[in-house]
Design a protein around this motif. Structure first.
Motif, PDB file in Angstrom:
ATOM      1  N   GLN A  84       0.817  -1.209   0.000  1.00 33.32           N
ATOM      2  CA  GLN A  84       0.000   0.000   0.000  1.00 33.32           C
ATOM      3  C   GLN A  84       0.856   1.266   0.000  1.00 33.32           C
ATOM      4  N   ASN A  85       1.954   1.236   0.734  1.00 33.39           N
ATOM      5  CA  ASN A  85       2.864   2.380   0.722  1.00 33.39           C
ATOM      6  C   ASN A  85       3.467   2.577  -0.660  1.00 33.39           C
ATOM      7  N   ALA A  86       3.825   1.478  -1.319  1.00 31.68           N
ATOM      8  CA  ALA A  86       4.424   1.579  -2.653  1.00 31.68           C
ATOM      9  C   ALA A  86       3.436   2.135  -3.660  1.00 31.68           C
ATOM     10  N   ILE A  87       2.184   1.752  -3.566  1.00 33.33           N
ATOM     11  CA  ILE A  87       1.167   2.298  -4.466  1.00 33.33           C
ATOM     12  C   ILE A  87       1.067   3.805  -4.278  1.00 33.33           C
ATOM     13  N   ARG A  88       1.090   4.239  -3.023  1.00 32.97           N
ATOM     14  CA  ARG A  88       1.059   5.673  -2.742  1.00 32.97           C
ATOM     15  C   ARG A  88       2.308   6.361  -3.291  1.00 32.97           C
ATOM     16  N   LEU A  89       3.471   5.736  -3.143  1.00 32.77           N
ATOM     17  CA  LEU A  89       4.709   6.313  -3.663  1.00 32.77           C
ATOM     18  C   LEU A  89       4.662   6.447  -5.184  1.00 32.77           C
ATOM     19  N   ALA A  90       4.089   5.449  -5.856  1.00 35.11           N
ATOM     20  CA  ALA A  90       3.977   5.524  -7.321  1.00 35.11           C
ATOM     21  C   ALA A  90       3.125   6.712  -7.732  1.00 35.11           C
ATOM     22  N   GLU A  91       2.005   6.920  -7.054  1.00 40.71           N
ATOM     23  CA  GLU A  91       1.143   8.061  -7.369  1.00 40.71           C
ATOM     24  C   GLU A  91       1.867   9.385  -7.115  1.00 40.71           C
ATOM     25  N   GLU A  92       2.596   9.470  -6.003  1.00 36.18           N
ATOM     26  CA  GLU A  92       3.272  10.716  -5.642  1.00 36.18           C
ATOM     27  C   GLU A  92       4.441  11.014  -6.572  1.00 36.18           C
ATOM     28  N   HIS A  93       5.223   9.997  -6.916  1.00 40.74           N
ATOM     29  CA  HIS A  93       6.322  10.128  -7.879  1.00 40.74           C
ATOM     30  C   HIS A  93       5.770  10.688  -9.188  1.00 40.74           C
ATOM     31  N   ALA A  94       4.675  10.098  -9.648  1.00 38.25           N
ATOM     32  CA  ALA A  94       4.073  10.526 -10.919  1.00 38.25           C
ATOM     33  C   ALA A  94       3.551  11.950 -10.827  1.00 38.25           C
ATOM     34  N   TRP A  95       2.919  12.292  -9.716  1.00 34.80           N
ATOM     35  CA  TRP A  95       2.364  13.643  -9.567  1.00 34.80           C
ATOM     36  C   TRP A  95       3.471  14.687  -9.578  1.00 34.80           C
ATOM     37  N   ILE A  96       4.562  14.414  -8.872  1.00 32.89           N
ATOM     38  CA  ILE A  96       5.680  15.369  -8.848  1.00 32.89           C
ATOM     39  C   ILE A  96       6.253  15.547 -10.251  1.00 32.89           C
ATOM     40  N   MET A  97       6.535  14.433 -10.923  1.00 33.14           N
ATOM     41  CA  MET A  97       7.098  14.514 -12.270  1.00 33.14           C
ATOM     42  C   MET A  97       6.173  15.290 -13.192  1.00 33.14           C
TER      43      MET A  97
ATOM     44  N   GLY B 203       1.826   0.378 -12.171  1.00 32.84           N
ATOM     45  CA  GLY B 203       1.601   1.159 -13.385  1.00 32.84           C
ATOM     46  C   GLY B 203       0.282   1.913 -13.328  1.00 32.84           C
ATOM     47  N   GLN B 204      -0.774   1.251 -12.854  1.00 29.17           N
ATOM     48  CA  GLN B 204      -2.062   1.927 -12.722  1.00 29.17           C
ATOM     49  C   GLN B 204      -1.977   3.087 -11.736  1.00 29.17           C
ATOM     50  N   ALA B 205      -1.257   2.888 -10.629  1.00 26.67           N
ATOM     51  CA  ALA B 205      -1.087   3.966  -9.655  1.00 26.67           C
ATOM     52  C   ALA B 205      -0.328   5.135 -10.268  1.00 26.67           C
ATOM     53  N   TYR B 206       0.686   4.821 -11.063  1.00 27.99           N
ATOM     54  CA  TYR B 206       1.470   5.877 -11.690  1.00 27.99           C
ATOM     55  C   TYR B 206       0.615   6.687 -12.656  1.00 27.99           C
ATOM     56  N   ILE B 207      -0.218   6.010 -13.410  1.00 21.58           N
ATOM     57  CA  ILE B 207      -1.110   6.701 -14.340  1.00 21.58           C
ATOM     58  C   ILE B 207      -2.048   7.635 -13.580  1.00 21.58           C
ATOM     59  N   ARG B 208      -2.585   7.176 -12.457  1.00 26.00           N
ATOM     60  CA  ARG B 208      -3.451   8.049 -11.653  1.00 26.00           C
ATOM     61  C   ARG B 208      -2.711   9.315 -11.235  1.00 26.00           C
ATOM     62  N   GLY B 209      -1.469   9.159 -10.790  1.00 25.71           N
ATOM     63  CA  GLY B 209      -0.689  10.319 -10.377  1.00 25.71           C
ATOM     64  C   GLY B 209      -0.400  11.266 -11.520  1.00 25.71           C
ATOM     65  N   MET B 210      -0.086  10.738 -12.700  1.00 25.24           N
ATOM     66  CA  MET B 210       0.140  11.589 -13.863  1.00 25.24           C
ATOM     67  C   MET B 210      -1.117  12.372 -14.213  1.00 25.24           C
ATOM     68  N   HIS B 211      -2.242  11.695 -14.200  1.00 20.63           N
ATOM     69  CA  HIS B 211      -3.502  12.375 -14.524  1.00 20.63           C
ATOM     70  C   HIS B 211      -3.809  13.478 -13.519  1.00 20.63           C
ATOM     71  N   LEU B 212      -3.562  13.217 -12.244  1.00 25.39           N
ATOM     72  CA  LEU B 212      -3.782  14.250 -11.230  1.00 25.39           C
ATOM     73  C   LEU B 212      -2.851  15.443 -11.437  1.00 25.39           C
ATOM     74  N   GLY B 213      -1.674  15.187 -12.024  1.00 27.25           N
ATOM     75  CA  GLY B 213      -0.733  16.256 -12.335  1.00 27.25           C
ATOM     76  C   GLY B 213      -0.993  16.940 -13.665  1.00 27.25           C
ATOM     77  N   GLY B 214      -2.080  16.561 -14.357  1.00 29.22           N
ATOM     78  CA  GLY B 214      -2.457  17.214 -15.611  1.00 29.22           C
ATOM     79  C   GLY B 214      -1.754  16.679 -16.834  1.00 29.22           C
ATOM     80  N   MET B 215      -1.262  15.432 -16.771  1.00 35.88           N
ATOM     81  CA  MET B 215      -0.450  14.886 -17.859  1.00 35.88           C
ATOM     82  C   MET B 215      -1.025  13.570 -18.371  1.00 35.88           C
ATOM     83  N   ALA B 216      -0.998  13.393 -19.689  1.00 39.81           N
ATOM     84  CA  ALA B 216      -1.336  12.115 -20.310  1.00 39.81           C
ATOM     85  C   ALA B 216      -0.240  11.092 -20.026  1.00 39.81           C
ATOM     86  N   ALA B 217      -0.623   9.821 -20.028  1.00 43.74           N
ATOM     87  CA  ALA B 217       0.327   8.735 -19.766  1.00 43.74           C
ATOM     88  C   ALA B 217       0.632   7.969 -21.042  1.00 43.74           C
TER      89      ALA B 217
END
Length: 337
Positions: A91-104, A146-160
């Motif tokens: 669960q922590n890793a899923i959160r990290l994937a979303e946060e990594h993606a959002w920052i990027m 990968g799904q978590a990362y996509i969620r983070g990218m979308h929250l950051g306004g970016m296509a995956a």
């Protein structure tokens, strides 16, 4: 139709002509185009002044070994560190994937980049070119992260953009340097390498980048030149309706199609919407190769435009960014690269 590379820190006169040439849809920026955040922001503004607001600007800002813009931006750990965290605390890793993606995504959108070619959902099974760029060797874990990362990218306004379809991680050769052949049957590839792609497509991903790998049990052509991989498997079987993007035509494994023109036309004929001509040395010939050709997938490419993002100043003032940076940069210390 074409996404091209430019040579340096500023636009040359002939590059300005490239940007407005028929068939050129965007620019992919590299480390050679970066010296500081201020410089690259000015370069992006110049590109937009020349080519217009609908022109696509992209970068490879994955983190770890593939992060083109470094000084002035968050140092992003490689995706493998998130996979290692998953083994201890999913669960922590899923959160990290979303946060990594959002920052990027947030940092790139704040300077005007539309999208990064991310995430890598190849399996971490020893390929030299993939290495730390992949989340995990287990298809289920790679899919979930990968799904978590996509969620983070979308929250950051970016296509995956998923890469490298249908999977580059289980073959040893590096397609930058040599032809890569994966002899496995389709059922085995479906069970393993295709799983992260299939599950991430369900997360409403906007684009998929093709691998230059040959899978002879399915098609004698590399996947990016294959109507079977693109039309039958990716589009029909997996139901993908977004943009299909080639890998760079200058890579050694793309050479089976011969000339630059042959490589460009081969990808377009197979069903790619966007072909990457990353090295300036091949751009003029690539542009000649698409003269008079109807542009495929224009509506699909429009989905790659970034959403309206924060200014850099607004992003820096966002306390969420500080919290996320503290968590993801801790991965460098916990699992040194």
């Amino acid at each position: 139709m074409l996404m091209i590379g430019i040579a340096g820190l500023e636009l040359a006169t002939h590059e300005r002509a490239w940007l407005v040439a028929p068939g050129v849809s965007g620019v992919l920026l590299f480390g050679r185009n970066f010296s500081s955040r201020e410089q690259v922001t000015a370069l992006i503004e110049t590109i937009r002044d020349v080519a217009g607001d609908n022109f696509l600007i992209a970068v490879d800002q994955e983190g770890g070994p593939v992060q083109r813009f470094r000084e002035g931006f968050t140092r992003l750990p490689p995706l493998a560190r998130i996979g290692q965290a998953y083994d201890h605390d999913p669960q922590n890793a899923i959160r990290l994937a979303e946060e990594h993606a959002w920052i990027m995504a947030s940092e790139m959108r704040a300077i005007g980049v539309d999208f990064s070619f991310a995430p890598v959902v190849d399996l971490a099974r020893g390929n030299a070119a993939i290495g730390l760029r992949a989340f995990h060797a287990d298809p289920a874990v790679a899919a979930e992260l990968g799904q978590a990362y996509i969620r983070g990218m979308h929250l950051g306004g970016m296509a995956a953009v998923l890469k490298h379809f249908p999977g580059h991680g289980s073959v040893a050769a590096d397609t930058h340097k040599a032809q890569a052949i994966d002899p496995r049957p389709l059922d085995e590839i479906r069970r393993d390498d295709l799983r992260p792609f299939a599950e991430c497509i369900e997360a409403r991903v906007e684009a998929v980048m093709m691998a230059h790998v040959v899978y002879p049990a399915i098609d004698e052509q590399p996947a990016g030149y294959s109507q079977r991989w693109i039309g039958q498997i990716l589009r029909d079987e997996l139901g993908f309706s977004g943009a299909v993007i080639s890998d760079d035509i200058s890579m050694a494994a793309a050479g089976v199609a011969g000339s630059v023109a042959g490589r460009v036309q081969g990808h377009l004929d197979a069903g790619c919407d966007l072909v990457l001509a990353c090295f300036p040395e091949v751009v003029a010939e690539a542009i000649d190769a698409v003269k008079g050709r109807a542009a495929p997938g224009t509506a699909r490419l429009a989905l790659l435009r970034g959403a309206i993002g924060s200014t850099w100043e607004g992003l820096v003032d966002n306390p969420q960014r500080d919290r996320f940076i503290a968590r993801i940069t801790a991965l460098h210390k916990e699992n040194p690269a």
